[in-house]
Design a protein around this motif. Structure first.
Motif, PDB file in Angstrom:
ATOM      1  N   LEU A  66       0.827  -1.212   0.000  1.00  0.00           N
ATOM      2  CA  LEU A  66       0.000   0.000   0.000  1.00  0.00           C
ATOM      3  C   LEU A  66       0.855   1.253   0.000  1.00  0.00           C
ATOM      4  CD1 LEU A  66      -2.801  -1.281   2.330  1.00  0.00           C
ATOM      5  CD2 LEU A  66      -3.172  -0.254   0.078  1.00  0.00           C
ATOM      6  N   LYS A  67       0.333   2.273  -0.678  1.00  0.00           N
ATOM      7  CA  LYS A  67       1.019   3.554  -0.822  1.00  0.00           C
ATOM      8  C   LYS A  67       0.141   4.658  -0.244  1.00  0.00           C
ATOM      9  CE  LYS A  67       2.936   2.026  -5.274  1.00  0.00           C
ATOM     10  NZ  LYS A  67       3.037   2.346  -6.723  1.00  0.00           N
ATOM     11  N   PRO A  68       0.730   5.781   0.141  1.00  0.00           N
ATOM     12  CA  PRO A  68      -0.086   6.888   0.651  1.00  0.00           C
ATOM     13  C   PRO A  68      -1.174   7.310  -0.340  1.00  0.00           C
ATOM     14  CG  PRO A  68       2.204   7.257   1.180  1.00  0.00           C
ATOM     15  CD  PRO A  68       2.169   6.046   0.297  1.00  0.00           C
ATOM     16  N   GLU A  69      -0.882   7.204  -1.623  1.00  0.00           N
ATOM     17  CA  GLU A  69      -1.879   7.604  -2.627  1.00  0.00           C
ATOM     18  C   GLU A  69      -3.048   6.634  -2.729  1.00  0.00           C
ATOM     19  OE1 GLU A  69       1.450   7.333  -3.047  1.00  0.00           O
ATOM     20  OE2 GLU A  69       1.944   6.558  -5.059  1.00  0.00           O
ATOM     21  N   ASP A  70      -2.988   5.511  -2.031  1.00  0.00           N
ATOM     22  CA  ASP A  70      -4.132   4.593  -1.962  1.00  0.00           C
ATOM     23  C   ASP A  70      -5.148   5.046  -0.912  1.00  0.00           C
ATOM     24  OD1 ASP A  70      -1.802   1.914  -2.403  1.00  0.00           O
ATOM     25  OD2 ASP A  70      -3.161   2.738  -3.919  1.00  0.00           O
ATOM     26  N   THR A  71      -4.807   6.053  -0.144  1.00  0.00           N
ATOM     27  CA  THR A  71      -5.709   6.558   0.885  1.00  0.00           C
ATOM     28  C   THR A  71      -7.005   7.066   0.261  1.00  0.00           C
ATOM     29  OG1 THR A  71      -3.918   7.150   2.382  1.00  0.00           O
ATOM     30  CG2 THR A  71      -6.017   8.319   2.657  1.00  0.00           C
ATOM     31  N   ALA A  72      -8.123   6.541   0.730  1.00  0.00           N
ATOM     32  CA  ALA A  72      -9.427   6.897   0.180  1.00  0.00           C
ATOM     33  C   ALA A  72     -10.514   6.146   0.940  1.00  0.00           C
ATOM     34  CB  ALA A  72      -9.507   6.534  -1.301  1.00  0.00           C
ATOM     35  N   VAL A  73     -11.738   6.513   0.664  1.00  0.00           N
ATOM     36  CA  VAL A  73     -12.870   5.687   1.079  1.00  0.00           C
ATOM     37  C   VAL A  73     -13.123   4.675  -0.044  1.00  0.00           C
ATOM     38  CG1 VAL A  73     -15.304   5.608   1.719  1.00  0.00           C
ATOM     39  CG2 VAL A  73     -13.876   7.547   2.436  1.00  0.00           C
ATOM     40  N   TYR A  74     -13.189   3.425   0.319  1.00  0.00           N
ATOM     41  CA  TYR A  74     -13.375   2.351  -0.653  1.00  0.00           C
ATOM     42  C   TYR A  74     -14.821   1.871  -0.595  1.00  0.00           C
ATOM     43  CZ  TYR A  74      -8.423   2.078  -1.658  1.00  0.00           C
ATOM     44  OH  TYR A  74      -7.147   2.373  -2.083  1.00  0.00           O
ATOM     45  N   TYR A  75     -15.446   1.815  -1.768  1.00  0.00           N
ATOM     46  CA  TYR A  75     -16.848   1.448  -1.878  1.00  0.00           C
ATOM     47  C   TYR A  75     -17.017   0.140  -2.649  1.00  0.00           C
ATOM     48  CZ  TYR A  75     -17.771   6.332  -0.609  1.00  0.00           C
ATOM     49  OH  TYR A  75     -17.825   7.538   0.030  1.00  0.00           O
ATOM     50  N   CYS A  76     -17.925  -0.654  -2.169  1.00  0.00           N
ATOM     51  CA  CYS A  76     -18.320  -1.874  -2.859  1.00  0.00           C
ATOM     52  C   CYS A  76     -19.456  -1.536  -3.819  1.00  0.00           C
ATOM     53  CB  CYS A  76     -18.784  -2.884  -1.808  1.00  0.00           C
ATOM     54  SG  CYS A  76     -19.481  -4.402  -2.448  1.00  0.00           S
ATOM     55  N   ASN A  77     -19.422  -2.143  -4.985  1.00  0.00           N
ATOM     56  CA  ASN A  77     -20.416  -1.867  -6.023  1.00  0.00           C
ATOM     57  C   ASN A  77     -20.910  -3.177  -6.620  1.00  0.00           C
ATOM     58  OD1 ASN A  77     -20.622  -1.711  -9.231  1.00  0.00           O
ATOM     59  ND2 ASN A  77     -21.397   0.208  -8.390  1.00  0.00           N
ATOM     60  N   GLY A  78     -22.220  -3.216  -6.847  1.00  0.00           N
ATOM     61  CA  GLY A  78     -22.795  -4.367  -7.525  1.00  0.00           C
ATOM     62  C   GLY A  78     -23.669  -3.890  -8.674  1.00  0.00           C
ATOM     63  N   TYR A  79     -23.591  -4.593  -9.811  1.00  0.00           N
ATOM     64  CA  TYR A  79     -24.350  -4.178 -10.994  1.00  0.00           C
ATOM     65  C   TYR A  79     -25.010  -5.388 -11.632  1.00  0.00           C
ATOM     66  CZ  TYR A  79     -25.408  -2.652 -15.719  1.00  0.00           C
ATOM     67  OH  TYR A  79     -26.053  -2.390 -16.903  1.00  0.00           O
ATOM     68  N   ARG A  80     -26.298  -5.229 -11.948  1.00  0.00           N
ATOM     69  CA  ARG A  80     -27.008  -6.286 -12.651  1.00  0.00           C
ATOM     70  C   ARG A  80     -28.214  -5.695 -13.358  1.00  0.00           C
ATOM     71  NH1 ARG A  80     -31.439  -9.640 -11.334  1.00  0.00           N
ATOM     72  NH2 ARG A  80     -31.445 -11.588 -12.508  1.00  0.00           N
ATOM     73  N   MET A  81     -28.344  -5.969 -14.616  1.00  0.00           N
ATOM     74  CA  MET A  81     -29.500  -5.592 -15.427  1.00  0.00           C
ATOM     75  C   MET A  81     -29.874  -4.126 -15.253  1.00  0.00           C
ATOM     76  SD  MET A  81     -31.876  -8.990 -15.088  1.00  0.00           S
ATOM     77  CE  MET A  81     -33.093  -8.311 -16.225  1.00  0.00           C
ATOM     78  N   GLY A  82     -28.873  -3.258 -15.379  1.00  0.00           N
ATOM     79  CA  GLY A  82     -29.121  -1.830 -15.371  1.00  0.00           C
ATOM     80  C   GLY A  82     -29.262  -1.203 -13.996  1.00  0.00           C
ATOM     81  N   ARG A  83     -29.173  -2.008 -12.969  1.00  0.00           N
ATOM     82  CA  ARG A  83     -29.288  -1.464 -11.609  1.00  0.00           C
ATOM     83  C   ARG A  83     -27.940  -1.556 -10.896  1.00  0.00           C
ATOM     84  NH1 ARG A  83     -34.765  -2.858  -8.515  1.00  0.00           N
ATOM     85  NH2 ARG A  83     -34.019  -0.992  -7.444  1.00  0.00           N
ATOM     86  N   THR A  84     -27.618  -0.470 -10.205  1.00  0.00           N
ATOM     87  CA  THR A  84     -26.343  -0.364  -9.507  1.00  0.00           C
ATOM     88  C   THR A  84     -26.588  -0.192  -8.012  1.00  0.00           C
ATOM     89  OG1 THR A  84     -25.279   0.631 -11.426  1.00  0.00           O
ATOM     90  CG2 THR A  84     -24.216   0.956  -9.303  1.00  0.00           C
ATOM     91  N   TYR A  85     -25.806  -0.892  -7.229  1.00  0.00           N
ATOM     92  CA  TYR A  85     -25.915  -0.824  -5.773  1.00  0.00           C
ATOM     93  C   TYR A  85     -24.563  -0.444  -5.186  1.00  0.00           C
ATOM     94  CZ  TYR A  85     -30.071  -3.506  -6.922  1.00  0.00           C
ATOM     95  OH  TYR A  85     -31.254  -3.921  -7.468  1.00  0.00           O
ATOM     96  N   TRP A  86     -24.606   0.330  -4.096  1.00  0.00           N
ATOM     97  CA  TRP A  86     -23.389   0.791  -3.433  1.00  0.00           C
ATOM     98  C   TRP A  86     -23.449   0.471  -1.957  1.00  0.00           C
ATOM     99  CZ3 TRP A  86     -19.396   2.651  -6.204  1.00  0.00           C
ATOM    100  CH2 TRP A  86     -19.650   3.160  -7.481  1.00  0.00           C
ATOM    101  N   GLY A  87     -22.269   0.214  -1.402  1.00  0.00           N
ATOM    102  CA  GLY A  87     -22.142   0.125   0.035  1.00  0.00           C
ATOM    103  C   GLY A  87     -21.878   1.500   0.615  1.00  0.00           C
ATOM    104  N   GLN A  88     -21.734   1.551   1.936  1.00  0.00           N
ATOM    105  CA  GLN A  88     -21.520   2.827   2.625  1.00  0.00           C
ATOM    106  C   GLN A  88     -20.073   3.282   2.578  1.00  0.00           C
ATOM    107  OE1 GLN A  88     -24.044   4.541   3.600  1.00  0.00           O
ATOM    108  NE2 GLN A  88     -25.351   3.513   5.067  1.00  0.00           N
ATOM    109  N   GLY A  89     -19.158   2.375   2.300  1.00  0.00           N
ATOM    110  CA  GLY A  89     -17.761   2.732   2.205  1.00  0.00           C
ATOM    111  C   GLY A  89     -16.982   2.399   3.465  1.00  0.00           C
ATOM    112  N   THR A  90     -15.692   2.154   3.276  1.00  0.00           N
ATOM    113  CA  THR A  90     -14.782   1.913   4.401  1.00  0.00           C
ATOM    114  C   THR A  90     -13.497   2.698   4.146  1.00  0.00           C
ATOM    115  OG1 THR A  90     -13.701   0.192   5.739  1.00  0.00           O
ATOM    116  CG2 THR A  90     -13.811  -0.208   3.375  1.00  0.00           C
TER     117      THR A  90
END
Length: 114
Positions: free
Chosen positions: A84-108
């Motif tokens: 890991l590098k300092p530039e990897d610092t961020a909020v990471y979000y999980c994403n799911g996609y199926r049949m035109g619908r997108t879902y997101w997590g709250q982030g970590t």
């Protein structure tokens, strides 16, 4: 509709590793899943994605360091992050996609700092 919950973020030093997990509330076997991240002042960007068949795609900045995987039986997706590098610092979000619908997590939050 599926709900996504991320975990595994934290504060690490440069060169260390972390594993993020994303648990879905339902079956994800036919979903395209992905990890995105957003640093302060930046747009959300794709980090890695994994298709239902298992093919993967990575941002150039993480190739060779990050590995995305999924366990459909556990409705869970992972992101193994190494070197890991300092530039990897961020909020990471999980994403799911199926049949035109997108879902997101709250982030970590992932913070890489010495």
């Amino acid at each position: 509709q599926v709900q996504l919950v991320e975990s595994g973020g934290g504060l690490v030093q440069p060169g260390e590793s972390l594993r993020l997990s994303c648990v879905a509330s339902g079956n994800i076997f036919n979903y395209r899943m992905g990890w995105y991240r957003q640093a302060p002042g930046n747009q959300r960007e794709l980090v890695a994605a994994i298709a239902s068949g298992g093919s993967t795609d990575y941002a150039d900045s993480v190739k060779g360091r990050f590995t995305i995987s999924r366990d459909n039986a556990k409705s869970t997706m992972y992101l193994q992050m190494t070197s890991l590098k300092p530039e990897d610092t961020a909020v990471y979000y999980c994403n799911g996609y199926r049949m035109g619908r997108t879902y997101w997590g709250q982030g970590t939050q992932v913070t890489v700092s010495s």
